[in-house]
Motif scaffolding. Structure first.
Motif, PDB file in Angstrom:
ATOM      1  N   LEU A  20      58.461 104.227  32.665  1.00  0.00           N
ATOM      2  CA  LEU A  20      57.071 103.912  32.958  1.00  0.00           C
ATOM      3  C   LEU A  20      56.169 105.057  32.522  1.00  0.00           C
ATOM      4  N   PHE A  22      51.836 106.248  32.589  1.00  0.00           N
ATOM      5  CA  PHE A  22      50.543 105.989  33.216  1.00  0.00           C
ATOM      6  C   PHE A  22      49.474 106.835  32.563  1.00  0.00           C
ATOM      7  N   GLU A  24      45.465 107.907  33.707  1.00  0.00           N
ATOM      8  CA  GLU A  24      44.454 107.780  34.751  1.00  0.00           C
ATOM      9  C   GLU A  24      43.216 108.573  34.363  1.00  0.00           C
ATOM     10  N   ILE A  65      47.961 107.422  28.036  1.00  0.00           N
ATOM     11  CA  ILE A  65      49.250 106.727  28.168  1.00  0.00           C
ATOM     12  C   ILE A  65      50.008 106.789  26.837  1.00  0.00           C
ATOM     13  N   THR A  97      42.997 103.028  35.619  1.00  0.00           N
ATOM     14  CA  THR A  97      44.422 103.322  35.548  1.00  0.00           C
ATOM     15  C   THR A  97      45.070 102.345  34.568  1.00  0.00           C
ATOM     16  N   SER A  99      48.887 101.338  32.942  1.00  0.00           N
ATOM     17  CA  SER A  99      50.323 101.539  33.111  1.00  0.00           C
ATOM     18  C   SER A  99      51.087 100.611  32.165  1.00  0.00           C
ATOM     19  N   THR A 101      55.361 100.197  30.049  1.00  0.00           N
ATOM     20  CA  THR A 101      56.718 100.683  29.824  1.00  0.00           C
ATOM     21  C   THR A 101      56.830 101.202  28.399  1.00  0.00           C
TER      22      THR A 101
END
Length: 106
Positions: A20, A22, A24, A65, A97, A99, A101
């Motif tokens: 994962l 992320f 932000e 990300i 945010t 997110s 994979t």
């Protein structure tokens, strides 16, 4: 780097899941921007001030990300989700945010 909301990438096979990732961004809305947006709210129409701030925050979160996925050796991010929140006592902060994979494809 392919960044997609889908779980698969057409024409490619996912060969490794890197984990994962992320991104932000928390951005403050200053008094002047808030005032200009308030005028749009009062008179009607779109708030270009808030829209520009939102676009910049979203683009920054996606860039973040992407950098994190590249650091893991990924060449794509699948299942991307974007979330928006207002924070602070007077909702004076905007949080974006992102997110997904990180994967390696062939």
């Amino acid at each position: 780097m392919i960044v997609t909301t889908t779980q698969h990438i057409e024409g490619r096979k996912i060969v490794e899941y890197k984990g994962l990732v992320f991104g932000e961004v928390v951005a403050g809305i200053d008094f002047v921007k808030d005032f200009k947006a308030g005028l749009s709210n009062f008179f009607g129409g779109r708030s270009q001030t808030y829209e520009e701030e939102l676009i910049q925050a979203r683009d920054s979160a996606i860039a973040e990300i992407t950098q994190r996925a590249m650091a893991l050796g990924a060449d794509a991010i699948v299942g991307v989700a974007v979330d928006y929140e207002m924070l602070g006592a007077n909702n004076g902060m905007m949080m974006v945010t992102v997110s997904g994979t990180a994967v390696r494809t062939a």
